[in-house]
Design an enzyme around this catalytic site. Structure first.
Site, PDB file in Angstrom:
ATOM      1  N   PHE A  29       2.912   0.551  -0.271  1.00 29.80           N
ATOM      2  CA  PHE A  29       2.665  -0.034   1.049  1.00 29.80           C
ATOM      3  C   PHE A  29       1.480  -0.991   1.057  1.00 29.80           C
ATOM      4  CE2 PHE A  29      -0.452   3.408   1.101  1.00 29.80           C
ATOM      5  CZ  PHE A  29      -1.515   2.862   1.796  1.00 29.80           C
TER       6      PHE A  29
ATOM      7  N   LYS B 253      13.044  -1.738  -3.944  1.00 27.10           N
ATOM      8  CA  LYS B 253      12.861  -0.635  -2.998  1.00 27.10           C
ATOM      9  C   LYS B 253      11.406  -0.674  -2.552  1.00 27.10           C
ATOM     10  CE  LYS B 253      11.502   3.035  -2.208  1.00 27.10           C
ATOM     11  NZ  LYS B 253      10.533   3.466  -1.101  1.00 27.10           N
TER      12      LYS B 253
ATOM     13  N   GLU C  62       8.610   2.238   2.705  1.00 30.86           N
ATOM     14  CA  GLU C  62       9.216   2.360   4.031  1.00 30.86           C
ATOM     15  C   GLU C  62       8.186   2.233   5.144  1.00 30.86           C
ATOM     16  OE1 GLU C  62       8.398   6.580   2.486  1.00 30.86           O
ATOM     17  OE2 GLU C  62       8.918   4.591   1.713  1.00 30.86           O
ATOM     18  N   ARG C  63       6.892   2.165   4.786  1.00 34.83           N
ATOM     19  CA  ARG C  63       5.859   2.062   5.816  1.00 34.83           C
ATOM     20  C   ARG C  63       5.706   0.654   6.364  1.00 34.83           C
ATOM     21  NH1 ARG C  63       0.925   5.621   3.080  1.00 34.83           N
ATOM     22  NH2 ARG C  63       2.159   7.473   2.568  1.00 34.83           N
TER      23      ARG C  63
ATOM     24  N   SER D  78       0.891   6.038  -6.641  1.00 33.58           N
ATOM     25  CA  SER D  78      -0.087   7.034  -7.076  1.00 33.58           C
ATOM     26  C   SER D  78       0.244   7.506  -8.488  1.00 33.58           C
ATOM     27  CB  SER D  78      -0.098   8.222  -6.115  1.00 33.58           C
ATOM     28  OG  SER D  78       1.121   8.946  -6.206  1.00 33.58           O
TER      29      SER D  78
ATOM     30  N   CYS E 105      -5.671  -0.486  -5.172  1.00 35.60           N
ATOM     31  CA  CYS E 105      -5.908   0.182  -6.448  1.00 35.60           C
ATOM     32  C   CYS E 105      -7.007  -0.527  -7.235  1.00 35.60           C
ATOM     33  CB  CYS E 105      -4.622   0.247  -7.272  1.00 35.60           C
ATOM     34  SG  CYS E 105      -4.043  -1.341  -7.887  1.00 35.60           S
TER      35      CYS E 105
ATOM     36  N   GLU F 182      -8.728   9.804  -6.333  1.00 34.84           N
ATOM     37  CA  GLU F 182      -8.687   8.545  -5.589  1.00 34.84           C
ATOM     38  C   GLU F 182      -8.635   8.840  -4.098  1.00 34.84           C
ATOM     39  OE1 GLU F 182      -6.259   4.374  -6.008  1.00 34.84           O
ATOM     40  OE2 GLU F 182      -5.078   6.208  -6.064  1.00 34.84           O
TER      41      GLU F 182
END
Length: 502
Positions: free
Chosen positions: A153, A177, A180-181, A230, A285, A387
């Site tokens: 996202f 893909k 979805e956020r 992640s 990141c 993190e």
């Protein structure tokens, strides 16, 4: 309410190639906390249909000469630039980052598209004349076929373009893909690619959660998968994809350190660190959430300068042009970050600035978190090991250079690191010895330019290839080597033995 659907072979739901979703996800406006749209989740049957369309379209696309494929990329670049403002506003409305930051998201992706415009040069093979008696050897790079990308996202424009730009330019068909956020911009990018002249079926977008991720990883016709997210999920994606016989690159999380030497320009360091730690609400990141001053004198001076600089940061809605950063992506992530702040307190770190409980007037339901600063963080604390992915900066004091070097080198993540110094020898020594994939010297966010490549070490990256640049070309293609001889018409015993080059 606005509904976001998949994009299969140029068609959204209800049109050619589309379907009606039965499962949905909520898309929030992070500045208000309100649901602004629903995203329809694709099914395994949708994926099968998309793969079938990709398989039908890909051979002709791969057979299109690289220069013509590059022209589509040029056209797409032009359309991106023409639609930059609208794309940035749409991105900011779903992610929460301010519009200027959203433009940076798009721009860094556009730079990889620019690199992809040079694919004719990148795909050139090697040739050796006279490798043996009458024998020539040459190599070529060929597309893998149907490939896929699973993106996070936090960069809904940049990371998809990091993946599909080189992959498509190399002749593959790509299934994306996205998260979805914040799924609207990835769909819009696919529409612009079609407008740029890309054949239908070469770039398709399917939405969903873990169910769709697993379907992509298990699909026998998908040859390669690129993932960013992640570390735990990256490891899962890597193992499951490899077990299914795919080529996989999976980029994970990070805990990037900024080493501050005693000779560093602290005013510049503070400016750099505030932007790197708190920009985009720390949801990067390549954020810099750990600063390591060398020596207590350096640490005390840095802390003294950081406190007023943090107090001056402006947190605002995504459309506030004066805001330094906006809200985090949703309520669950806000709670997660605030839980980590409490964990740091419970572990004994000194909370110098507490960003919890921040409320923006007129937007009290938004997912805002003020900037937080910890001092005297130690390496045994879970809040240091993991993190946080939010606007939280931790000071870890190091007594000397060797200790400062060990901290990022021994951490479970190895994505990026920076050193701030005027000493060329110290910088050179640090860059050579640190056990991290990307290094900045007086550069707080060392994301490589598009013609190099992006990738971390240890639990920050799984797989043998990095993102974009020539590493991306290698990942999205397979090499074929041809050894040829044109005999003069005679035949001899050599036809029955392995040819040698002697």
């Amino acid at each position: 309410m606005r509904q976001i659907e998949q994009f299969i072979a140029g068609g959204a739901a209800g049109s050619a190639g589309g379907s009606v979703s039965e499962r949905f996800g909520d898309v929030f406006n992070p500045s208000t906390g309100q649901i602004q749209a629903r995203v329809g989740f694709s099914t395994v049957a949708d994926l099968d249909r998309a793969v079938t369309k990709a398989q039908a379209a890909q051979p002709a696309w791969a057979a299109t000469n690289p220069q013509r494929r590059a022209r589509v990329m040029f056209n797409f670049k032009t359309l991106l630039e023409a639609n930059m403002q609208d794309l940035a506003e749409l991105l900011a409305s779903e992610h929460g980052k301010v519009v200027a930051d959203a433009k940076g998201d798009i721009q860094r992706g556009l730079e990889v598209i620019e690199f992809s415009c040079g694919v004719p040069h990148a795909l050139k093979g090697e040739y050796t004349t006279g490798a043996g008696p009458g024998i020539d050897v040459y190599s070529m790079r060929q597309a893998l076929g149907v490939v896929a990308g699973i993106t996070p996202f936090n960069f809904p424009a940049m990371i998809p373009m990091w993946m599909f730009g080189p992959a498509i330019a190399c002749g593959n068909a790509f299934i994306l893909k996205p998260s979805e956020r914040d799924p609207s911009v990835p769909v819009r990018l696919a529409e612009l690619m079609l407008e740029a002249g890309l054949p239908e079926g070469i770039l398709q977008v399917l939405h969903g959660d873990k169910e769709m991720v697993d379907a992509i990883l298990d699909h026998p016709a998908i040859a390669a998968v690129s993932f960013v997210g992640s570390s735990d999920i990256a490891h899962y994606v890597y193992r499951r994809g490899v077990d299914a016989g795919k080529r996989v690159q999976a980029m994970g999380g990070a805990k990037n350190h900024g080493i501050v030497m005693p000779d560093a320009d602290l005013d510049q360091v503070v400016d750099d660190i505030c932007g790197a730690a708190f920009g985009s609400a720390g949801e990067r990141c390549m954020a810099l959430p750990v600063v390591v001053p060398v020596g207590d004198k350096t640490a005390d001076a840095l802390r003294e300068k950081l406190i007023p600089a943090i107090a001056a940061l402006r947190v605002g809605v995504s459309t506030d042009s004066d805001a330094h950063y906006g809200p985090v992506v949703n309520a669950a992530h806000k709670q997660r970050v605030e839980n980590w702040i409490q964990t740091g307190v419970d572990e004994g770190a000194e909370l110098v600035v507490d960003g919890r409980g921040f409320k923006l007037q007129g937007h009290e339901e938004g997912f805002f978190i003020g900037p937080s600063l910890f001092d005297r963080v130690t390496t045994d604390m879970e809040s240091y090991k993991e993190e946080i992915f939010g606007p939280v900066l931790q000071i870890v004091r190091a007594p000397d250079f060797e200790t400062a070097l060990r901290l990022p080198s021994e951490h479970q993540y190895g994505n990026g690191v920076a050193i701030f110094t005027r000493n060329g020898h110290a910088a050179r020594e640090f860059a050579a010895r640190v056990n991290v994939g990307m290094v900045g010297i007086n550069v707080p966010i060392p994301v490589p330019v598009a013609y190099h490549s992006f990738g971390g070490w240890k639990r920050s990256g799984f797989g043998d290839h990095n993102q974009y640049g020539m590493e991306g070309v290698r990942f999205w293609t397979k090499m074929k080597t041809i050894t040829q001889r044109w005999p003069d018409g005679g035949a001899g015993d050599s036809a029955f033995i392995i040819p040698t080059m002697g």
